[in-house]
Design an enzyme around this catalytic site. Structure first.
Site, short mmCIF file in Angstrom:
data_model
loop_
_atom_site.label_atom_id
_atom_site.label_comp_id
_atom_site.label_asym_id
_atom_site.label_seq_id
_atom_site.Cartn_x
_atom_site.Cartn_y
_atom_site.Cartn_z
N ASP A 152 0.86 -1.17 0.00
CA ASP A 152 0.00 0.00 0.00
C ASP A 152 0.91 1.24 0.00
O ASP A 152 2.14 1.14 0.08
CB ASP A 152 -0.98 -0.02 1.18
CG ASP A 152 -2.24 0.81 0.88
OD1 ASP A 152 -2.18 1.68 -0.02
OD2 ASP A 152 -3.28 0.60 1.52
C1 NOJ Z 1 -4.08 3.86 0.07
C2 NOJ Z 1 -5.28 2.99 0.20
O1 NOJ Z 1 -5.21 2.26 1.41
C3 NOJ Z 1 -5.46 2.00 -0.94
O2 NOJ Z 1 -6.71 1.39 -0.82
C4 NOJ Z 1 -5.34 2.70 -2.25
O3 NOJ Z 1 -5.53 1.78 -3.30
C5 NOJ Z 1 -3.98 3.35 -2.34
N1 NOJ Z 1 -3.84 4.34 -1.27
C6 NOJ Z 1 -3.75 4.03 -3.70
O4 NOJ Z 1 -4.54 5.14 -3.84
#
Ligand code: NOJ
Length: 749
Positions: free
Chosen positions: A292
């Site tokens: 993430d």
């Molecule tokens: C953080 C989020 O937790 C995740 O769900 C998302 O896909 C990513 N950022 C990218 O935007």
């Protein structure tokens, strides 16, 4: 352009025909061929080129976290130091980036272009929790297909969806992005979503690569606070939290995102047990895992690495293939190799997986995947078929929580006062993470009600806003309510009160909203409460004040029309709750499939030493699976094909369901199983099947479920997934608390 739209429609028609014969991506000879090509390419790559494939940077077109990479994106792509990009969109921009990768780098390796297409790209569908309330797998799959068709036209080839995290705590703002509290429903929806996103042929230009997230157990943070630690037994993890990730994998998803949280002391980003032992060794996941957003860097905050170098090494050693935005793989992998802290084989494994997925997407044959401004523009005006799909899913997601004296549906021609801060707020209808959803193209609920109330008069007063204590509009609302025959109050949360980093310690209606309902109720006119929110709310008081309550979540582009049509009876509400609505925050975390305890409460508050609260019942306000309609259904006795079975025989459970009302209606018949005695404690019941049926007034139908020993399995004392002989109770009915039951004996042979 007409051709493109016709193509879209054709795609819909062939969807059904192809579904059965579709090749699941990631297995079979086609996948082997992708891996072989990846290997051949790998043999020609330098170490920096390999590392570049393990890097994912954000564009600054949209930011979904802090931008951390100082070097311009185009410079990094040209130097083959960044092989994947996210938050970049539009045909023109994506083509420009892709052109740099395939024309200006030595090996011409195309980019993955990712984006959070969570509940629609342009045409916005209900938030995922609302979609789950439809219990309609076809409509959900179709919604994701529409999203993929639009997103691929905008240049994307990868979406960070579906989010399949099970959540039992409504304080957690990201409960909005998932399918709710139940594992069985969550698995079914995970499979439908992957089918919709990836379509029947990943290389088709209308198909996106899915990314299953957030692996694992991100939906169970302590105290419901986003990013917080997760502490959970292996049994709970495997029985309730892991199956939806596995279901998405089995449906063919070829990328996974590791989660921000730690699990039992080890952050998921560097968790070998999750990434290697379970995902690869047990489940044989063939695709790649991305972190993430800056989660590799965050290993330092977690306290399991002192430096960026150590953080990167821990993540790679655990099996993490790609670093999202954090630059750690970009900056440190080469040095780790040089020092012998990691091996080239680890890099090769990660790059092979990433390249094989790029081959499976057809990117090496056509890196632009037919992207053109013309194809993109075809969706500027929201094709009617897409709006219809969004409307259909919106109306199916609405849950009627209360309807005293059959107040709903309303007859047009009334004097209606529409009150509340969400009646005239199209932006909020779209919910959080709404892609390119456009508030300017979204009708407010107020307009839709005004149009539907033919021959009547509709006035509006906001009364209060969502979360402040501003009373300047208060009296206007009271005056409008006094003049009206019926009062419709549109209330709830703003879109940004759920989603990432949006946890709440209270799950009441925020601000002065409840006080306004109280004041309006005193006028003595019927009150309809229309709710927009992204989590179960505590509505104990509201449920005594309002005469009717309709839960509409955040319903998307076509939400207003769907709400007005439901209020006036053009459409019947048929949604069922995918998550328990507690009475108050003190009952949280709460879910229907809880354990019994050694001292279960028997219902007599005078008896002490039983598991209960002194100040509130154990039962929720609205149970999982609950939802009313404009007609009522009755259930006959539950009939089992046999009273006793052995081994691998199949049991058939049949129940007669009758529509007792004067309107046609849709019922979701739910089947649960209880295992009263086992070697480990079991849940009081677990959902094991459901069927949606439509019945005309007076019509009745037998509904049958086939049950096998697979439906009886759990993790036993040795952590083996198996079933144990004995008595099982089969329960079928309207929701998790209103069920007809029958008992069966099941022996081993
Ligand atoms: C953080 C989020 O937790 C995740 O769900 C998302 O896909 C990513 N950022 C990218 O935007």
């Amino acid at each position: 352009m007409r051709n493109i739209l016709a193509g879209t429609l054709r795609l819909w028609i062939v969807l059904g025909a192809f579904a059965a014969s579709a090749q699941i991506p990631g297995r079979g000879p086609e996948w082997e061929a992708c891996v072989a090509k990846a290997d051949a390419l790998l043999a020609r790559m330098t170490t920096p080129e390999k590392i570049g494939q393990m890097v994912l940077f954000t564009s600054t077109q949209i930011l979904t976290g802090a931008a951390t990479n100082a070097s311009p994106l185009e410079v990094e792509i040209r130097a083959a130091r960044c092989g994947n990009v996210f938050n970049a969109y539009t045909a023109a921009y994506v083509r420009r980036l892709q052109q740099i990768a395939v024309q200006e780098t030595r090996l011409k390796i195309p980019l993955l272009i990712g984006f959070d297409v969570i509940h629609g790209y342009k045409t916005t569908f209900p938030i995922p929790l609302g979609q789950a309330a439809s219990w309609d797998l076809d409509a959900i799959e179709k919604g994701d297909r529409v999203a993929a068709i639009e997103a691929t036209a905008g240049g994307l080839n990868w979406t960070f969806a579906p989010m399949v995290d099970i959540a039992r705590d409504p304080r957690w703002g990201r409960i909005a992005e998932g399918a709710g509290e139940d594992t069985y429903l969550g698995c079914a929806i995970a499979r439908a979503a992957v089918r919709g996103i990836q379509g029947t042929n990943l290389a088709d230009h209308s198909c996106l690569l899915a990314c299953v997230k957030h692996y694992a157990a991100y939906g169970a943070p302590e105290a419901g606070r986003d990013y917080n630690v997760v502490e959970m037994s292996d049994r709970t993890l495997r029985e309730f939290y892991l199956p939806p990730y596995r279901a998405a994998l089995d449906a063919g998803a070829l990328s996974f995102m590791s989660s921000f949280n730690e699990l039992n002391g080890i952050p998921a980003t560097a968790n070998r047990f999750l990434l290697q032992n379970i995902l690869r060794d047990e489940w044989h996941f063939p695709g790649f895992v991305v972190s993430d957003y800056t989660a590799v860097n965050e290993l330092i905050n977690h306290g399991i690495a002192a430096t960026a170098y150590d953080a990167g090494r821990a993540a790679l050693n655990a099996g993490l293939d790609m670093d999202m935005e954090g630059s750690i793989y970009h900056d440190h992998l080469a040095a780790m190799l040089q020092k012998g802290d990691i091996q080239m084989a680890q890099i090769d494994d990660a790059v092979r997986r990433i390249l094989a997925v790029k081959y499976a997407l057809g990117l090496f044959d056509d890196p632009y995947r037919g992207v053109s401004e013309e194809r993109e523009a075809a969706f500027d005006n929201y094709p009617q078929a897409h709006l219809d799909a969004a409307y259909d899913l919106a109306r199916k997601s609405f849950v009627l929580l209360k309807n005293d004296q059959n107040l709903l549906p309303l007859k047009p021609g009334l004097k209606i006062a529409v009150l509340g801060p969400l009646a005239n707020s199209p932006r909020d209808l779209l919910g959080s993470w709404n892609g390119l959803g456009d508030a300017a193209r979204t009708k407010p609920i107020l307009d839709a009600i005004t149009n539907a109330n033919v021959g009547g008069s509709t006035t509006f007063a906001e009364g209060c806003d969502i979360s402040t204590t501003d009373r300047s509009a208060w009296q206007g609302a009271i005056d409008a309510a006094r003049q009206a025959d019926v009062i419709i109050m549109v209330m709830g949360e703003s879109a940004d009160m759920t989603g990432e980093a949006a946890s709440r310690s209270s799950i009441n209606l925020p601000g002065l909203q409840t006080e306004l309902i109280r004041a309006v109720k005193q006028i003595g006119k019927p009150v309809v409460l229309v709710l927009l929110n992204g989590r179960p709310l505590a509505l104990e008081e509201e449920s005594t004040l309002a005469d009717a309550m309709l839960e509409t979540w955040f319903p998307g582009t076509e939400g207003a029309r769907a709400i007005a049509d439901t209020l006036f009876g053009k459409s019947d509400p048929s949604g069922r709750l995918p998550a328990t609505f507690p009475r108050n925050i003190g009952q949280v975390p709460i879910h229907y499939n809880h354990k019994n305890t050694g001292r279960p409460y028997h219902g007599n508050p005078k008896v002490k030493y039983e598991s209960r609260y002194l100040d509130t019942p154990n039962s929720p306000l609205y149970p999982f699976g609950f939802g009313l309609g404009y007609t009522t259904f009755s259930y006959g006795d539950l009939k089992l094909s046999q009273a006793s079975l052995s081994g691998n025989q199949t049991l058939t459970a049949t129940i007669h369901v009758t529509n007792r009302g004067a309107r046609p209606g849709e019922e979701t018949v739910q089947m649960y199983i209880s295992d009263p005695v086992a070697s480990v404690t079991r849940n009081v019941e677990d959902l094991r099947g459901f069927q949606k049926i439509s019945l005309q007034p007076g019509e009745g139908r037998d509904v049958s479920f086939q049950i096998t020993v697979d439906d009886l399995k759990f993790y036993n004392q040795e952590m083996k997934y198996d079933w144990e002989p004995g008595e099982f109770i089969i329960r079928v009915g309207h929701d998790s608390s209103q069920l007809a039951a029958a008992s069966v004996q099941w022996s081993k042979d």
